[in-house]
Design a protein around this motif. Structure first.
Motif, short mmCIF file in Angstrom:
data_model
loop_
_atom_site.label_atom_id
_atom_site.label_comp_id
_atom_site.label_asym_id
_atom_site.label_seq_id
_atom_site.Cartn_x
_atom_site.Cartn_y
_atom_site.Cartn_z
N ARG A 172 -124.78 -19.57 90.74
CA ARG A 172 -125.41 -18.25 90.84
C ARG A 172 -124.46 -17.15 91.32
O ARG A 172 -124.86 -16.22 92.03
CB ARG A 172 -126.65 -18.30 91.74
CG ARG A 172 -127.69 -19.32 91.27
CD ARG A 172 -128.98 -19.23 92.07
NE ARG A 172 -129.89 -20.29 91.74
CZ ARG A 172 -130.67 -20.32 90.66
NH1 ARG A 172 -130.62 -19.33 89.80
NH2 ARG A 172 -131.49 -21.33 90.43
N VAL A 173 -123.19 -17.27 90.96
CA VAL A 173 -122.27 -16.16 91.19
C VAL A 173 -122.61 -15.08 90.16
O VAL A 173 -122.69 -15.37 88.96
CB VAL A 173 -120.81 -16.61 91.05
CG1 VAL A 173 -119.87 -15.41 91.17
CG2 VAL A 173 -120.48 -17.66 92.10
N ARG A 174 -122.82 -13.86 90.62
CA ARG A 174 -123.25 -12.77 89.75
C ARG A 174 -122.27 -11.60 89.85
O ARG A 174 -121.58 -11.44 90.86
CB ARG A 174 -124.65 -12.30 90.13
CG ARG A 174 -125.73 -13.38 89.99
CD ARG A 174 -125.99 -13.68 88.53
NE ARG A 174 -127.08 -14.64 88.35
CZ ARG A 174 -126.91 -15.95 88.16
NH1 ARG A 174 -125.68 -16.44 88.14
NH2 ARG A 174 -127.95 -16.75 88.00
N PRO A 175 -122.23 -10.75 88.82
CA PRO A 175 -121.36 -9.56 88.90
C PRO A 175 -121.76 -8.65 90.05
O PRO A 175 -122.93 -8.61 90.47
CB PRO A 175 -121.60 -8.87 87.55
CG PRO A 175 -122.13 -9.94 86.65
CD PRO A 175 -122.92 -10.85 87.53
N LYS A 176 -120.78 -7.92 90.56
CA LYS A 176 -121.07 -6.92 91.59
C LYS A 176 -121.91 -5.81 90.99
O LYS A 176 -121.74 -5.43 89.84
CB LYS A 176 -119.77 -6.33 92.14
CG LYS A 176 -119.00 -7.25 93.06
CD LYS A 176 -117.77 -6.53 93.61
CE LYS A 176 -117.00 -7.41 94.57
NZ LYS A 176 -115.80 -6.72 95.10
N ARG A 177 -122.81 -5.27 91.79
CA ARG A 177 -123.62 -4.15 91.32
C ARG A 177 -123.01 -2.83 91.76
O ARG A 177 -122.38 -2.74 92.78
CB ARG A 177 -125.04 -4.27 91.87
CG ARG A 177 -125.78 -5.48 91.30
CD ARG A 177 -127.21 -5.51 91.80
NE ARG A 177 -127.95 -6.61 91.21
CZ ARG A 177 -129.22 -6.89 91.48
NH1 ARG A 177 -129.89 -6.12 92.34
NH2 ARG A 177 -129.83 -7.90 90.91
#
Length: 318
Positions: free
Chosen positions: A313-318
């Motif tokens: 669940r590593v996600r792009p920075k917002r």
């Protein structure tokens, strides 16, 4: 083909079960533990027998009607070190017991998940002719399991194959997969949780790595390969990825994959004074024998690193 897979809910076993079912095979899993709750349905809804490979009574009759056995269940390196007697029971006697049950049930082909650890050699050239001189409890007990397959090779009523895998890596199908102490998965989890990867050494030791997908491909190949000659005990096949990587290079691969998602790579922390450590000897893990049967590693470790981070669940920075 009806195929029994021991350890079919494990890290690699789950991938194999999914792949065999996708190919149209009927699969029965022999596993001490039930499927993890987060395993996908293509694995979890398979026929399951609650079996301890070292206790034949727990799987009496389970192999009846099977065409092949893939024996992937094992006590891993860490647990084997902590409990050598248990490792001999599972990896040694358990392998003999489940193979004897397969012979009694009329199973025609059997495939054993072995390991490069049986060689006791981690650098230089390693072929199937390299002497087996294991020094770890894991390697010693896996070699004991190989002995059961060599004994079976002298029979005419079963066709045994031994696959000596190097270091497999792929995105797990469950968070409960027993993989998080291994190099690539542990690097990925550290990056996912902290944005950093900490190496406990200079990280210059070299290893051969292959993807879990390539491991499964090798199993499929020997399931369909021509039968060995009756009495032929030359049944061991190295299975590798064909590239020698240092632990530092593996960490860098995960760090870069993290950067693809987050915009900047994960930091790599080295022990003080090891930044300029010299390179260590490479490993040349040869697998020409199984290549002659059609095996060619096609997986991409960088792709698997990225998939593992996304699984975590590593996600792009917002």
């Amino acid at each position: 083909m009806r195929i029994a897979v021991t350890g079919g809910f494990g890290y690699v076993g789950a991938h194999l079960v999914a792949r065999l079912r996708a190919a149209g095979h009927e699969v029965v899993v022999l596993s001490l533990l039930p499927p993890a709750e987060d395993l996908p349905a293509r694995v979890a809804d398979v026929e399951w027998v609650a079996a301890d490979v070292s206790a034949p009574a727990t799987y009496a009759g389970a192999l009846d009607g099977c065409d092949a056995l893939v024996h992937a269940a094992a006590m891993g390196a860490g647990p084997a070190t902590a409990d050598p007697a248990g490792a001999f029971r599972v990896n040694g006697y358990g392998t003999r017991a489940v193979l004897d049950a397969a012979v009694a049930a009329g199973v025609r082909r059997a495939v054993y998940f072995s390991t490069y650890h049986v060689y006791g050699k981690e650098t230089g050239t390693i072929t199937e002719k390299t002497p087996t001189r294991p020094f770890s409890d894991y390697g010693i007990t896996k070699l004991a399991g190989e002995g059961a397959f060599y004994r079976a090779a002298r029979r005419e009523d079963i066709e045994p194959f031994i696959l000596r895998f190097s270091n497999g890596f792929g995105a797990p199908l469950s968070r409960e997969a027993d993989c998080w102490s291994l190099a690539f998965p542990s690097f990925a989890r550290s990056a996912a949780e902290t944005g950093r990867i900490k190496l406990l050494s200079a990280g210059m030791q070299q290893r051969d790595f292959l993807t879990v997908g390539d491991m499964c491909a090798a199993v499929e190949i020997v399931l369909e390969a021509p039968a060995p000659r009756a009495g032929d005990t030359d049944i061991a096949y190295n299975v590798g990825g064909g590239a020698s990587l240092s632990m530092r290079e593996a960490a860098s691969m995960v760090a870069e994959a993290y950067g693809e998602i987050r915009g900047e790579p994960a930091a790599i922390d080295l022990p003080e004074g090891t930044e300029d450590a010299p390179a260590e000897p490479a490993v040349d893990y040869r697998f020409e024998r199984i290549a002659k049967l059609g095996y060619a590693p096609a997986g991409d470790l960088a792709v698997e690193a990225l998939a593992t981070l996304k699984f975590l669940r590593v996600r792009p920075k917002r």
